[in-house]
Design a protein around this motif. Structure first.
Motif, mmCIF file in Angstrom:
data_model
loop_
_atom_site.group_PDB
_atom_site.id
_atom_site.type_symbol
_atom_site.label_atom_id
_atom_site.label_comp_id
_atom_site.label_asym_id
_atom_site.label_seq_id
_atom_site.Cartn_x
_atom_site.Cartn_y
_atom_site.Cartn_z
ATOM 1 N N ALA A 183 -19.783 -16.818 14.773
ATOM 2 C CA ALA A 183 -19.429 -18.245 14.892
ATOM 3 C C ALA A 183 -18.482 -18.856 14.223
ATOM 4 O O ALA A 183 -18.404 -18.451 12.902
ATOM 5 C CB ALA A 183 -20.724 -19.244 14.908
ATOM 6 N N LYS A 184 -17.489 -19.464 14.371
ATOM 7 C CA LYS A 184 -16.280 -20.193 13.653
ATOM 8 C C LYS A 184 -16.479 -21.847 13.571
ATOM 9 O O LYS A 184 -16.752 -22.410 14.730
ATOM 10 C CB LYS A 184 -15.205 -19.715 14.343
ATOM 11 N N SER A 185 -15.970 -22.351 12.698
ATOM 12 C CA SER A 185 -16.051 -23.922 12.727
ATOM 13 C C SER A 185 -14.693 -24.181 13.364
ATOM 14 O O SER A 185 -13.933 -23.436 13.724
ATOM 15 C CB SER A 185 -16.181 -24.198 11.010
ATOM 16 N N LYS A 186 -14.385 -25.392 13.388
ATOM 17 C CA LYS A 186 -13.372 -26.092 14.034
ATOM 18 C C LYS A 186 -11.904 -25.603 13.070
ATOM 19 O O LYS A 186 -10.920 -25.282 14.013
ATOM 20 C CB LYS A 186 -13.302 -27.713 14.134
ATOM 21 N N ASP A 187 -11.825 -25.371 11.795
ATOM 22 C CA ASP A 187 -10.943 -24.998 11.085
ATOM 23 C C ASP A 187 -10.671 -23.489 11.366
ATOM 24 O O ASP A 187 -9.855 -22.916 10.545
ATOM 25 C CB ASP A 187 -10.814 -25.492 9.645
ATOM 26 N N GLY A 188 -11.554 -22.741 11.934
ATOM 27 C CA GLY A 188 -11.446 -21.153 12.112
ATOM 28 C C GLY A 188 -12.229 -20.365 11.088
ATOM 29 O O GLY A 188 -12.148 -19.146 11.118
ATOM 30 N N GLY A 189 -12.950 -20.548 10.298
ATOM 31 C CA GLY A 189 -13.683 -20.274 9.008
ATOM 32 C C GLY A 189 -15.012 -19.765 9.688
ATOM 33 O O GLY A 189 -15.483 -20.434 10.560
ATOM 34 N N PHE A 190 -15.507 -18.715 9.157
ATOM 35 C CA PHE A 190 -16.838 -18.427 9.553
ATOM 36 C C PHE A 190 -17.815 -19.157 9.342
ATOM 37 O O PHE A 190 -18.024 -19.615 8.079
ATOM 38 C CB PHE A 190 -17.198 -16.646 9.423
ATOM 39 N N ILE A 191 -19.069 -19.559 10.156
ATOM 40 C CA ILE A 191 -20.364 -20.283 9.864
ATOM 41 C C ILE A 191 -21.321 -19.521 10.368
ATOM 42 O O ILE A 191 -21.386 -18.522 11.200
ATOM 43 C CB ILE A 191 -20.257 -21.832 10.475
ATOM 44 N N LEU A 192 -22.502 -19.960 9.656
ATOM 45 C CA LEU A 192 -23.930 -19.438 9.958
ATOM 46 C C LEU A 192 -23.913 -19.755 11.982
ATOM 47 O O LEU A 192 -23.581 -20.877 12.049
ATOM 48 C CB LEU A 192 -24.981 -19.814 9.344
ATOM 49 N N LYS A 194 -30.858 -21.086 5.649
ATOM 50 C CA LYS A 194 -31.283 -20.059 4.846
ATOM 51 C C LYS A 194 -32.572 -19.424 5.413
ATOM 52 O O LYS A 194 -32.766 -18.160 5.594
ATOM 53 C CB LYS A 194 -31.156 -19.824 3.364
ATOM 54 N N GLU A 195 -33.490 -20.266 5.528
ATOM 55 C CA GLU A 195 -34.882 -19.779 5.791
ATOM 56 C C GLU A 195 -34.856 -19.192 7.334
ATOM 57 O O GLU A 195 -35.436 -18.107 7.463
ATOM 58 C CB GLU A 195 -35.845 -20.838 5.786
ATOM 59 N N LYS A 196 -34.090 -19.812 8.216
ATOM 60 C CA LYS A 196 -34.035 -19.518 9.511
ATOM 61 C C LYS A 196 -33.429 -18.234 9.622
ATOM 62 O O LYS A 196 -33.656 -17.270 10.460
ATOM 63 C CB LYS A 196 -33.816 -20.381 10.591
ATOM 64 N N ALA A 197 -32.299 -18.013 8.905
ATOM 65 C CA ALA A 197 -31.462 -16.719 8.820
ATOM 66 C C ALA A 197 -32.123 -15.611 8.434
ATOM 67 O O ALA A 197 -32.305 -14.667 9.081
ATOM 68 C CB ALA A 197 -30.300 -16.938 7.901
ATOM 69 N N LEU A 228 -24.412 -16.523 2.701
ATOM 70 C CA LEU A 228 -24.531 -17.756 2.992
ATOM 71 C C LEU A 228 -23.900 -18.534 1.417
ATOM 72 O O LEU A 228 -24.110 -17.776 0.587
ATOM 73 C CB LEU A 228 -25.963 -18.185 3.033
ATOM 74 N N THR A 229 -23.157 -19.249 1.792
ATOM 75 C CA THR A 229 -22.475 -20.239 0.778
ATOM 76 C C THR A 229 -23.010 -21.402 0.484
ATOM 77 O O THR A 229 -23.762 -22.138 1.307
ATOM 78 C CB THR A 229 -20.893 -20.126 1.085
ATOM 79 N N ASP A 230 -22.543 -22.236 -0.373
ATOM 80 C CA ASP A 230 -22.920 -23.440 -0.635
ATOM 81 C C ASP A 230 -22.122 -24.478 -0.001
ATOM 82 O O ASP A 230 -22.328 -25.952 0.255
ATOM 83 C CB ASP A 230 -23.002 -24.046 -2.226
ATOM 84 N N GLN A 231 -21.044 -23.985 0.581
ATOM 85 C CA GLN A 231 -20.212 -25.074 1.552
ATOM 86 C C GLN A 231 -20.875 -25.203 3.078
ATOM 87 O O GLN A 231 -21.538 -24.242 3.505
ATOM 88 C CB GLN A 231 -18.798 -24.337 1.710
ATOM 89 N N THR A 232 -20.182 -26.199 3.593
ATOM 90 C CA THR A 232 -20.778 -26.302 5.249
ATOM 91 C C THR A 232 -19.479 -26.979 5.534
ATOM 92 O O THR A 232 -18.440 -27.379 5.200
ATOM 93 C CB THR A 232 -21.658 -27.516 5.337
ATOM 94 N N ALA A 233 -19.369 -26.725 7.114
ATOM 95 C CA ALA A 233 -18.344 -26.890 7.903
ATOM 96 C C ALA A 233 -18.917 -27.088 9.387
ATOM 97 O O ALA A 233 -19.598 -26.487 9.684
ATOM 98 C CB ALA A 233 -17.346 -25.975 7.983
ATOM 99 N N ASP A 234 -18.602 -28.540 9.904
ATOM 100 C CA ASP A 234 -19.001 -28.797 11.205
ATOM 101 C C ASP A 234 -20.594 -28.754 11.200
ATOM 102 O O ASP A 234 -21.238 -28.522 12.147
ATOM 103 C CB ASP A 234 -18.377 -28.058 12.317
ATOM 104 N N GLY A 235 -20.987 -29.374 10.103
ATOM 105 C CA GLY A 235 -22.629 -29.091 10.206
ATOM 106 C C GLY A 235 -23.326 -27.843 10.030
ATOM 107 O O GLY A 235 -24.651 -27.978 10.104
ATOM 108 N N ALA A 236 -22.610 -26.731 9.656
ATOM 109 C CA ALA A 236 -23.176 -25.561 9.610
ATOM 110 C C ALA A 236 -22.764 -25.019 8.188
ATOM 111 O O ALA A 236 -21.798 -25.108 7.662
ATOM 112 C CB ALA A 236 -22.837 -24.503 10.785
#
Length: 182
Positions: free
Chosen positions: A74-83, A91-94, A115-123
């Motif tokens: 999955a990728k965010s709108k800016d093209g970075g990978f997200i959960l 993290k718990e569900k992952a 998993l990082t501490d950053q979020t993008a597009d709510g993920a």
């Protein structure tokens, strides 16, 4: 009219006789006597170690595929990978998702790595660097050397590029327990 009654009576009588004949068939015909072949029923054979090794190898490949699905699809709108929000949003569900394919310690290691501490597009944004020292999905069974000490509950193998993979049986299925370049 009498001819119709006679024909109907004859048809009814025929059906009754046929039904009685079918229901009173000899019991032996319905269940034949056991033969020597039937009494010597095949015994359940133990699974060969080669088959167990293949199950361990396949489980490791599936585990890597699921990690890619969760962290690198999955990728965010800016093209970075997200959960992947289809599978998990925390993290718990992952970790819970991963626990179907990894033992508990490995599931925690993967989550900590990706998993990082950053979020993008709510993920949650995921680490781009792969956790895996080799791509098992590109490997072939011919490129694998199995450990001679493997058992029905643990399969260890080495890839042609020197990565050692260990799978173990948890709840009657193999899960990835360790992967490391030696």
């Amino acid at each position: 009219m009498t001819l119709k009654k006679t024909a109907a009576g004859l048809a009814l009588l025929t059906m009754m006789i046929t039904g009685a004949a079918c229901s009173s068939a000899p019991k032996q015909a319905a269940s034949p006597a056991p033969t020597a072949a039937a009494s010597a029923a095949p015994q359940a054979t133990a699974e060969s170690q080669d088959a167990v090794n293949m199950k361990g190898y396949i489980a490791a490949r599936i585990a890597e595929e699921k990690a890619e699905y969760l962290f690198a699809e999955a990728k965010s709108k800016d093209g970075g990978f997200i959960l992947n929000p289809v599978a998990a949003d925390s993290k718990e569900k992952a970790v819970k998702f991963l626990s179907n394919y990894y033992d508990a310690a490995m599931a925690d290691k993967l989550a900590a790595h990706y998993l990082t501490d950053q979020t993008a597009d709510g993920a949650i944004v995921t680490n781009k660097t792969s956790f895996f020292p080799t791509n098992l999905l590109d490997s072939k069974k011919e490129d694998i050397t199995y450990d001679t000490a493997n058992t029905k509950d643990q399969v260890k193998f080495t890839t042609k590029d020197g990565v050692t993979v260990t799978t173990k049986k948890v709840n009657d299925k193999f899960v990835l327990a360790d992967i490391a370049k030696k």
